[in-house]
Design an enzyme around this catalytic site. Structure first.
Site, PDB file in Angstrom:
ATOM      1  CD1 TRP A   1      27.334  18.639 -14.638  1.00  0.00           C
ATOM      2  CD2 TRP A   1      27.148  16.371 -14.479  1.00  0.00           C
ATOM      3  NE1 TRP A   1      27.434  17.887 -16.034  1.00  0.00           N
ATOM      4  CE2 TRP A   1      27.475  16.776 -15.968  1.00  0.00           C
ATOM      5  CE3 TRP A   1      27.320  14.936 -14.210  1.00  0.00           C
ATOM      6  CZ2 TRP A   1      27.741  15.639 -16.712  1.00  0.00           C
ATOM      7  CZ3 TRP A   1      27.488  14.019 -15.167  1.00  0.00           C
ATOM      8  CH2 TRP A   1      27.690  14.576 -16.311  1.00  0.00           C
TER       9      TRP A   1
ATOM     10  CG  ASP B   1      31.252  12.761 -10.674  1.00  0.00           C
ATOM     11  OD1 ASP B   1      32.476  12.840 -11.133  1.00  0.00           O
ATOM     12  OD2 ASP B   1      30.098  13.042 -11.411  1.00  0.00           O
TER      13      ASP B   1
ATOM     14  CE  LYS C   1      34.822  17.644 -17.281  1.00  0.00           C
ATOM     15  NZ  LYS C   1      33.542  18.434 -17.922  1.00  0.00           N
TER      16      LYS C   1
HETATM   17  N1  KET Z   1      31.004  14.397 -13.604  1.00  0.00           N
HETATM   18  C1  KET Z   1      30.829  15.738 -13.546  1.00  0.00           C
HETATM   19  C2  KET Z   1      30.996  16.371 -11.871  1.00  0.00           C
HETATM   20  C3  KET Z   1      31.054  16.764 -14.326  1.00  0.00           C
HETATM   21  O1  KET Z   1      31.196  18.013 -14.360  1.00  0.00           O
HETATM   22  C4  KET Z   1      31.127  16.066 -15.695  1.00  0.00           C
HETATM   23  C5  KET Z   1      31.150  16.807 -16.813  1.00  0.00           C
HETATM   24  C6  KET Z   1      31.169  14.481 -15.968  1.00  0.00           C
HETATM   25  C7  KET Z   1      30.733  14.045 -14.960  1.00  0.00           C
HETATM   26  C8  KET Z   1      31.255  14.083 -17.261  1.00  0.00           C
HETATM   27  O2  KET Z   1      32.349  13.980 -17.849  1.00  0.00           O
HETATM   28  P1  KET Z   1      32.811  12.813 -18.981  1.00  0.00           P
HETATM   29  O3  KET Z   1      33.089  13.674 -20.037  1.00  0.00           O
HETATM   30  O4  KET Z   1      31.531  12.025 -19.404  1.00  0.00           O
HETATM   31  O5  KET Z   1      33.735  12.025 -18.235  1.00  0.00           O
HETATM   32  N2  KET Z   1      30.917  18.138 -16.943  1.00  0.00           N
HETATM   33  C9  KET Z   1      31.021  19.319 -18.014  1.00  0.00           C
HETATM   34  C10 KET Z   1      30.376  18.624 -19.163  1.00  0.00           C
HETATM   35  C11 KET Z   1      29.117  18.238 -19.189  1.00  0.00           C
HETATM   36  O6  KET Z   1      28.099  18.937 -18.785  1.00  0.00           O
HETATM   37  O7  KET Z   1      28.950  17.073 -19.809  1.00  0.00           O
HETATM   38  C12 KET Z   1      30.233  20.467 -17.322  1.00  0.00           C
HETATM   39  O8  KET Z   1      29.547  20.336 -16.278  1.00  0.00           O
HETATM   40  O9  KET Z   1      30.345  21.450 -17.834  1.00  0.00           O
END
Ligand code: KET
Length: 396
Positions: free
Chosen positions: A130, A211, A246
């Site tokens: 990511w 993560d 999610k």
């Molecule tokens: N870790 C990973 C691996 C991840 O894909 C995301 C979000 C997050 C953490 C952050 O999630 P939070 O909502 O802060 O708990 N990924 C999606 C959204 C983004 O980029 O913020 C994505 O990869 O599309």
């Protein structure tokens, strides 16, 4: 004063969402950001969350500041969700869990904490990962390197290369690992591979930083926590940042946590103290509505089983649209080996498309993917999968 500021190129993921929202073509399909949409293409509000919100409103509680570490009930529920109800590390007081502003908040608090207390260590992330992982750790002042992970020739894992690389790292290096449903590739370690990795982490005295953003989107809530529990069972000290964005479909509520599983209760107390101070210096304390939501859904037996059912449905739907895309695309392009669409798991597949091919998909077909070739499976529906397959067949 500000003339010297360089322009921000924009985030590769959020910028695409903006472009998608501006696109007036009615047949457009959003397979970019990691958000789960239902079969009607809507962002669902889970029934368990609606019911939790009804109860929270009925309770009519005041809204004081939470402590820096967040709400105690929420934190206790998170620790049990990660490690399992009866895990001895919890009873022994070796787990320091803080409620955070999404898992991004947790990742960042952990990064700042580590930069203070393990300042000379480098961070190692999977190739690819990511994008924000690198940004966050570099932003905290770390040098960030990558270890081999994705195998572009097979659409699978370069496991032996990954192991060999980690075996050569300096002690106490920080190794960021996706616990399940790897973003962006959808390629995960099997349990037997975690079992081979963990002794390497131990021998090299590496610090695993997990993560876990997609718990329940792979094989199930407990199955997807395999890495967390295997690391805990091995007695290693490690960090895990987990998200409910999610799995509860509560993206904008910012529900997440950071946990440190420590060698002793005394260490856990020290870590907890400094995590609190780290939070205080960044955002002071997390959100109370997020805490109440998570505590209600995880802690109430009815809401919990409702959530597990709804999560299972989301997981199942993603498997079905994966299979549908594989079937349609295989029929259109029998010359291509598309097995990776079925073997990759969770919310994403890595298509191997070039940035130019992704641009053509967007410009000519109104199908939006991340330019790395990452496809968010959860944006597919039985209603749009044909069109997506046709578009993909034309650009590959
Ligand atoms: N870790 C990973 C691996 C991840 O894909 C995301 C979000 C997050 C953490 C952050 O999630 P939070 O909502 O802060 O708990 N990924 C999606 C959204 C983004 O980029 O913020 C994505 O990869 O599309």
């Amino acid at each position: 004063m500000f003339e010297h500021i360089t322009p921000y190129a924009g985030d590769p993921i959020f910028a695409l969402v903006d472009a998608f929202n501006r696109d007036s073509r009615p047949h457009k399909v959003n397979l970019s950001i990691g958000i789960y949409f239902d079969e009607q293409g809507r962002l669902p509000v889970l029934r368990c969350v609606q019911e939790a919100e009804r109860r929270i409103l009925a309770e009519g509680g005041a809204k004081p500041y939470l402590p820096m570490e967040g709400d105690a009930t929420c934190r206790a529920e998170v620790a049990k969700l990660l490690l399992g109800e009866q895990h001895p590390a919890i009873g022994q007081g070796r787990v320091a869990t803080i409620q955070t502003v999404g898992s991004s908040g947790g990742l960042k608090v952990g990064a700042d904490f580590l930069r203070t207390w393990l300042p000379d260590r480098a961070v190692w992330v999977s190739d690819p990962t990511w994008d924000n992982h690198r940004s966050m750790f570099e932003g905290s002042g770390f040098a960030v390197h990558s270890y081999p992970y994705y195998d572009a020739t097979t659409g699978g894992l370069r496991f032996e290369d990954m192991l060999a690389c980690l075996k050569g790292l300096p002690p106490r290096s920080i190794v960021l690992l996706h616990a399940c449903c790897h973003n962006p590739t959808g390629v995960d370690l099997a349990p037997v591979q975690w079992d081979r990795l963990i002794p390497v982490l131990r021998e090299r005295e590496l610090l695993p930083y997990l993560d876990l953003a997609y718990q329940g989107f792979g094989d199930g809530i407990d199955e997807d926590a395999y890495a967390v529990r295997a690391l805990a069972a091995s007695g290693l000290t490690f960090f895990v940042a987990n998200s409910f964005s999610k799995s509860m479909s509560v993206y904008g509520e910012r529900c997440g946590a950071l946990s440190a599983i420590c060698a002793s209760p005394a260490e856990a107390d020290l870590v907890m103290g400094q995590l609190r101070y780290t939070v205080r210096r960044i955002y002071s304390s997390p959100a109370i509505h997020a805490a109440r939501l998570v505590a209600h859904v995880l802690g109430d037996a009815d809401l919990r089983s409702m959530w597990e059912g709804e999560l299972a449905q989301m997981r199942q739907r993603m498997v079905e649209v994966r299979q549908a895309l594989h079937a349609r695309l295989s029929a259109l392009r029998p010359d291509r080996d598309l097995g990776f669409l079925l073997s990759q798991r969770g919310m994403f597949s890595y298509t191997g498309l070039s940035a130019e091919q992704v641009d053509r998909l967007r410009e000519e077909h109104a199908v939006y993917l991340i330019r790395s070739g990452r496809l968010c499976v959860a944006g597919l529906t039985q209603g749009n999968v044909d069109r997506v397959a046709q578009a993909l067949a034309q650009v590959v």
